[in-house]
Design an enzyme around this catalytic site. Structure first.
Site, mmCIF file in Angstrom:
data_model
loop_
_atom_site.group_PDB
_atom_site.id
_atom_site.type_symbol
_atom_site.label_atom_id
_atom_site.label_comp_id
_atom_site.label_asym_id
_atom_site.label_seq_id
_atom_site.Cartn_x
_atom_site.Cartn_y
_atom_site.Cartn_z
ATOM 1 N N GLU A 51 0.971 -1.296 -0.011
ATOM 2 C CA GLU A 51 -0.056 -0.098 -0.073
ATOM 3 C C GLU A 51 0.770 1.324 0.116
ATOM 4 O O GLU A 51 1.549 1.555 0.754
ATOM 5 C CB GLU A 51 -0.904 -0.039 1.146
ATOM 6 N N SER A 52 0.927 1.892 -1.155
ATOM 7 C CA SER A 52 2.023 3.097 -1.405
ATOM 8 C C SER A 52 1.791 4.128 -0.219
ATOM 9 O O SER A 52 2.889 4.608 0.105
ATOM 10 C CB SER A 52 2.061 3.642 -2.778
ATOM 11 N N CYS A 81 4.834 -2.662 -8.399
ATOM 12 C CA CYS A 81 3.634 -2.180 -7.967
ATOM 13 C C CYS A 81 3.432 -0.753 -6.994
ATOM 14 O O CYS A 81 3.824 0.299 -7.485
ATOM 15 C CB CYS A 81 2.619 -3.169 -7.339
ATOM 16 N N ILE A 137 -2.048 -6.552 -9.463
ATOM 17 C CA ILE A 137 -2.979 -6.432 -8.314
ATOM 18 C C ILE A 137 -3.218 -5.184 -8.174
ATOM 19 O O ILE A 137 -2.290 -4.541 -7.474
ATOM 20 C CB ILE A 137 -2.260 -7.219 -7.168
ATOM 21 N N HIS A 173 4.012 -7.990 -10.404
ATOM 22 C CA HIS A 173 4.744 -8.523 -9.478
ATOM 23 C C HIS A 173 5.602 -9.863 -9.866
ATOM 24 O O HIS A 173 5.080 -10.742 -9.735
ATOM 25 C CB HIS A 173 3.753 -8.865 -8.334
ATOM 26 N N GLU A 175 7.919 -11.121 -8.065
ATOM 27 C CA GLU A 175 7.932 -12.181 -7.065
ATOM 28 C C GLU A 175 6.751 -13.223 -6.952
ATOM 29 O O GLU A 175 7.056 -13.940 -6.136
ATOM 30 C CB GLU A 175 8.509 -11.146 -5.922
HETATM 31 N N1 GLN Z 1 -3.125 0.049 -5.375
HETATM 32 C C1 GLN Z 1 -1.838 0.041 -4.349
HETATM 33 C C2 GLN Z 1 -1.450 1.376 -4.031
HETATM 34 O O1 GLN Z 1 -1.916 2.228 -4.777
HETATM 35 C C3 GLN Z 1 -0.645 -0.969 -4.989
HETATM 36 C C4 GLN Z 1 -0.990 -2.175 -5.090
HETATM 37 C C5 GLN Z 1 0.129 -3.363 -5.042
HETATM 38 O O2 GLN Z 1 1.159 -3.003 -4.683
HETATM 39 N N2 GLN Z 1 -0.253 -4.408 -5.154
HETATM 40 O O3 GLN Z 1 -0.659 1.486 -3.320
#
Ligand code: GLN
Length: 193
Positions: A51-52, A81, A137, A173, A175
């Site tokens: 979660e950024s 991501c 994701i 991802h 990983e």
């Molecule tokens: N939706 C997340 C974000 O905005 C990122 C999702 C992820 O890292 N899988 O932070």
């Protein structure tokens, strides 16, 4: 004597253990990074998905903002991501948080694939790497890339992977699959750096 490269994985929130495993499988040592002292032990850094906004807050709380920026000037960094979001210069689209680290000249849109394509997997053709399986994701995409940043892959016209000097970012991802292509490429950048 062969000295193994040490890949640090920013271990504040998100997909940390998978990246630690992947770096080992790609032939490097891996270590969790939660402080500037940890970062000083690493030859490269992975900023994982998660979660950024949470990762961004924890980067600042742990005094890692300036150390990561300085590190990125002379060492490879892989952002996946949420990590891609944090490597960018600016967030476009409706979500204006978090304030990214600005390691690379890209504008990103968080959650850019919308609800319908919340999560999906697709074979992805990456410039110079062939086709890799890519798991997305709630992924961001790259809205625009400045002249220094080279887009390496796109999905449906949306840029999802780019490189600028030391910095490599993927909206997916690597990983979460068994495919080591992206990781081998990243570990290869350590020797070149
Ligand atoms: N939706 C997340 C974000 O905005 C990122 C999702 C992820 O890292 N899988 O932070």
């Amino acid at each position: 004597m062969v000295i193994m490269a040490r890949v640090g994985v920013l271990a504040l929130q998100g997909a940390v253990s998978e990246h630690l495993d992947m770096a080992r499988r790609a032939g490097a040592y891996s270590l969790a990074v939660t402080s500037p002292d940890d970062l000083a032990q690493a030859d490269a850094l992975v900023i994982p998905g998660g979660e950024s906004t949470a990762i961004s807050r924890l980067i600042r709380q742990n005094g890692l903002e300036d150390p990561v920026r300085a590190f990125a000037r002379s060492h490879p960094v892989l952002g996946t991501c949420a990590g891609l979001i944090l490597c960018g210069r600016e967030i476009g689209g409706p979500d204006k948080e978090p304030q990214p680290l600005g390691l690379m000249d890209i504008t990103v849109e968080r959650n850019g694939f919308g609800r319908q394509a919340d999560s999906f997997e697709t074979p992805l053709t990456v410039e110079g790497m062939g086709t890799v399986p890519a798991v997305f994701i709630r992924a961001p995409y790259i809205q625009s890339a400045g002249p220094g940043a080279r887009v390496l892959a796109s999905v449906g016209g949306r840029a999802v992977m780019a490189e600028q000097g030391n910095i490599l970012v993927a909206a997916f991802h690597p990983e979460l699959t068994d495919d080591l292509t992206v990781y081998r490429y990243f570990v290869g950048k350590i020797k070149a750096a």
